[in-house]
Design a protein around this motif. Structure first.
Motif, PDB file in Angstrom:
ATOM      1  N   MET A 230      50.442  25.232  40.095  1.00 40.90           N
ATOM      2  CA  MET A 230      50.346  26.320  39.225  1.00 40.90           C
ATOM      3  C   MET A 230      51.004  27.650  39.909  1.00 40.90           C
ATOM      4  SD  MET A 230      46.646  26.466  37.345  1.00 40.90           S
ATOM      5  CE  MET A 230      45.691  26.868  38.975  1.00 40.90           C
ATOM      6  N   PRO A 231      51.373  28.502  39.277  1.00 40.18           N
ATOM      7  CA  PRO A 231      51.878  29.615  39.818  1.00 40.18           C
ATOM      8  C   PRO A 231      51.155  30.461  40.525  1.00 40.18           C
ATOM      9  CG  PRO A 231      52.651  29.537  37.404  1.00 40.18           C
ATOM     10  CD  PRO A 231      51.639  28.511  37.600  1.00 40.18           C
ATOM     11  N   ALA A 232      51.572  31.278  41.756  1.00 43.98           N
ATOM     12  CA  ALA A 232      50.703  32.006  42.706  1.00 43.98           C
ATOM     13  C   ALA A 232      49.611  32.825  41.854  1.00 43.98           C
ATOM     14  CB  ALA A 232      51.613  32.569  43.758  1.00 43.98           C
ATOM     15  N   PRO A 233      49.903  33.741  41.003  1.00 37.78           N
ATOM     16  CA  PRO A 233      48.566  34.547  40.358  1.00 37.78           C
ATOM     17  C   PRO A 233      47.661  33.674  39.880  1.00 37.78           C
ATOM     18  CG  PRO A 233      50.676  35.097  39.876  1.00 37.78           C
ATOM     19  CD  PRO A 233      51.158  33.908  40.413  1.00 37.78           C
ATOM     20  N   LEU A 234      47.939  32.524  39.262  1.00 36.85           N
ATOM     21  CA  LEU A 234      46.909  31.598  38.723  1.00 36.85           C
ATOM     22  C   LEU A 234      46.114  31.195  39.900  1.00 36.85           C
ATOM     23  CD1 LEU A 234      48.793  29.702  35.676  1.00 36.85           C
ATOM     24  CD2 LEU A 234      46.714  31.005  35.628  1.00 36.85           C
ATOM     25  N   GLN A 235      46.841  30.663  40.962  1.00 40.62           N
ATOM     26  CA  GLN A 235      46.026  29.891  41.871  1.00 40.62           C
ATOM     27  C   GLN A 235      45.331  31.115  42.450  1.00 40.62           C
ATOM     28  OE1 GLN A 235      48.505  27.858  44.462  1.00 40.62           O
ATOM     29  NE2 GLN A 235      49.233  26.223  43.227  1.00 40.62           N
ATOM     30  N   GLU A 236      45.412  32.250  42.925  1.00 43.33           N
ATOM     31  CA  GLU A 236      44.676  33.186  43.235  1.00 43.33           C
ATOM     32  C   GLU A 236      43.367  33.708  42.570  1.00 43.33           C
ATOM     33  OE1 GLU A 236      42.891  36.085  46.014  1.00 43.33           O
ATOM     34  OE2 GLU A 236      44.479  34.357  46.076  1.00 43.33           O
ATOM     35  N   LEU A 237      43.714  33.526  41.171  1.00 43.25           N
ATOM     36  CA  LEU A 237      42.592  33.910  40.262  1.00 43.25           C
ATOM     37  C   LEU A 237      41.602  32.658  40.523  1.00 43.25           C
ATOM     38  CD1 LEU A 237      41.377  35.534  37.904  1.00 43.25           C
ATOM     39  CD2 LEU A 237      42.846  34.045  36.318  1.00 43.25           C
ATOM     40  N   GLN A 238      42.271  31.538  40.350  1.00 43.61           N
ATOM     41  CA  GLN A 238      41.280  30.325  40.318  1.00 43.61           C
ATOM     42  C   GLN A 238      40.447  30.406  41.639  1.00 43.61           C
ATOM     43  OE1 GLN A 238      43.358  26.702  40.711  1.00 43.61           O
ATOM     44  NE2 GLN A 238      41.531  25.383  40.712  1.00 43.61           N
ATOM     45  N   ARG A 239      41.113  30.620  42.625  1.00 39.21           N
ATOM     46  CA  ARG A 239      40.446  30.889  44.111  1.00 39.21           C
ATOM     47  C   ARG A 239      39.312  31.917  44.107  1.00 39.21           C
ATOM     48  NH1 ARG A 239      40.226  33.680  48.082  1.00 39.21           N
ATOM     49  NH2 ARG A 239      41.629  35.192  47.653  1.00 39.21           N
ATOM     50  N   GLN A 240      39.474  32.874  43.258  1.00 33.67           N
ATOM     51  CA  GLN A 240      38.425  33.978  43.206  1.00 33.67           C
ATOM     52  C   GLN A 240      37.225  33.451  42.345  1.00 33.67           C
ATOM     53  OE1 GLN A 240      39.697  38.005  42.655  1.00 33.67           O
ATOM     54  NE2 GLN A 240      41.388  37.621  44.152  1.00 33.67           N
ATOM     55  N   LEU A 241      37.760  32.740  41.180  1.00 32.66           N
ATOM     56  CA  LEU A 241      36.566  32.709  40.055  1.00 32.66           C
ATOM     57  C   LEU A 241      35.965  31.374  40.712  1.00 32.66           C
ATOM     58  CD1 LEU A 241      38.730  32.956  36.878  1.00 32.66           C
ATOM     59  CD2 LEU A 241      37.121  34.609  37.817  1.00 32.66           C
ATOM     60  N   LEU A 242      36.563  30.381  41.409  1.00 33.66           N
ATOM     61  CA  LEU A 242      35.696  29.314  41.826  1.00 33.66           C
ATOM     62  C   LEU A 242      34.510  29.675  42.937  1.00 33.66           C
ATOM     63  CD1 LEU A 242      38.237  26.239  41.558  1.00 33.66           C
ATOM     64  CD2 LEU A 242      36.433  27.122  40.087  1.00 33.66           C
ATOM     65  N   LYS A 243      34.625  30.780  43.428  1.00 31.89           N
ATOM     66  CA  LYS A 243      33.611  31.141  44.396  1.00 31.89           C
ATOM     67  C   LYS A 243      32.352  31.559  43.629  1.00 31.89           C
ATOM     68  CE  LYS A 243      36.789  33.732  47.392  1.00 31.89           C
ATOM     69  NZ  LYS A 243      36.955  35.220  47.877  1.00 31.89           N
ATOM     70  N   HIS A 244      32.320  31.378  42.233  1.00 30.13           N
ATOM     71  CA  HIS A 244      31.206  31.979  41.528  1.00 30.13           C
ATOM     72  C   HIS A 244      30.664  30.747  40.898  1.00 30.13           C
ATOM     73  CE1 HIS A 244      31.815  36.009  43.003  1.00 30.13           C
ATOM     74  NE2 HIS A 244      33.071  36.008  42.313  1.00 30.13           N
ATOM     75  N   PRO A 245      29.256  30.539  40.508  1.00 32.46           N
ATOM     76  CA  PRO A 245      29.047  29.677  39.698  1.00 32.46           C
ATOM     77  C   PRO A 245      29.371  29.784  38.275  1.00 32.46           C
ATOM     78  CG  PRO A 245      26.851  30.587  40.667  1.00 32.46           C
ATOM     79  CD  PRO A 245      28.246  31.388  40.878  1.00 32.46           C
ATOM     80  N   GLY A 246      29.931  28.729  37.553  1.00 32.88           N
ATOM     81  CA  GLY A 246      30.728  28.708  36.228  1.00 32.88           C
ATOM     82  C   GLY A 246      31.885  29.096  36.181  1.00 32.88           C
ATOM     83  N   GLY A 247      32.742  29.501  37.553  1.00 32.16           N
ATOM     84  CA  GLY A 247      34.109  29.953  37.713  1.00 32.16           C
ATOM     85  C   GLY A 247      35.109  28.947  37.195  1.00 32.16           C
TER      86      GLY A 247
END
Length: 186
Positions: free
Chosen positions: A80-97
């Motif tokens: 995936m493009p870098a912004p999507l990967q960064e958003l994914q990295r931040q969201l997956l830190k939380h439950p339900g990310g």
């Protein structure tokens, strides 16, 4: 089951809707064109190396709607493009990310990849990584891009409207008199 077709010892991804369906493959010097069961087609970059798996992560968006947990370790999403990967990295830190990330990914077919990437970059700059914020930014960007439509009409207003509440008062007084006559005094 993995939405992959095989051609010359390589595997290429196709849309998940085509799993266990018959597709037609047309090979060209630098691309492969796969025509799906309903006539839709995708063009894939052709690889002449052997034993490669070439993914297009956008082919798996409909799967993510049903199974958001596939985002965590899914090989297609590594490209995936870098912004999507960064958003994914931040969201997956939380439950339900993973569910939140799936909401963002499902906006791509509706609004286009470029618009979603701009909204994600703005959300990351603001420090608010959430699907609601990204979708809000996306809708605001879409509103700005739509030009205002000017309506032309042959109608001409000869007498400008005037605020006149006396008509309302007359109607109200008439209703009160009728209620008194009927015996419904309040």
């Amino acid at each position: 089951a993995t939405a992959l077709i095989h051609y010359q010892r390589n595997r290429y991804s196709v849309p998940c809707e085509w799993v266990n369906r018959v597709v037609s493959l047309r090979a060209y010097p630098d691309t492969l064109r796969v025509v799906g069961p309903e006539g839709g087609s995708v063009t894939l970059p052709r690889s002449f190396e052997r034993d490669q798996t070439i993914y297009d992560w956008m082919h798996y968006i409909s799967l993510i709607e049903r199974k958001p947990g596939a985002l965590r370790n899914g090989a297609p999403f590594k490209t995936m493009p870098a912004p999507l990967q960064e958003l994914q990295r931040q969201l997956l830190k939380h439950p339900g990310g993973d569910r939140v990330m799936a909401q963002v990914l499902t906006a791509i077919p509706l609004h286009g990849l470029e618009a979603v990437l701009v909204a994600i970059e703005l959300a990351l700059q603001a420090g608010r990584a959430s699907a609601d914020h990204v979708l809000n930014l996306l809708s605001r960007l879409q509103e700005q891009s739509r030009p205002g439509q000017e309506v032309s009409t042959a109608l001409v207003l000869e007498e400008p409207p005037q605020a006149n509440v006396s008509r309302y008062d007359r109607l109200r007084q008439r209703q009160e008199r009728q209620d008194e006559e009927d015996g419904h005094v309040q």
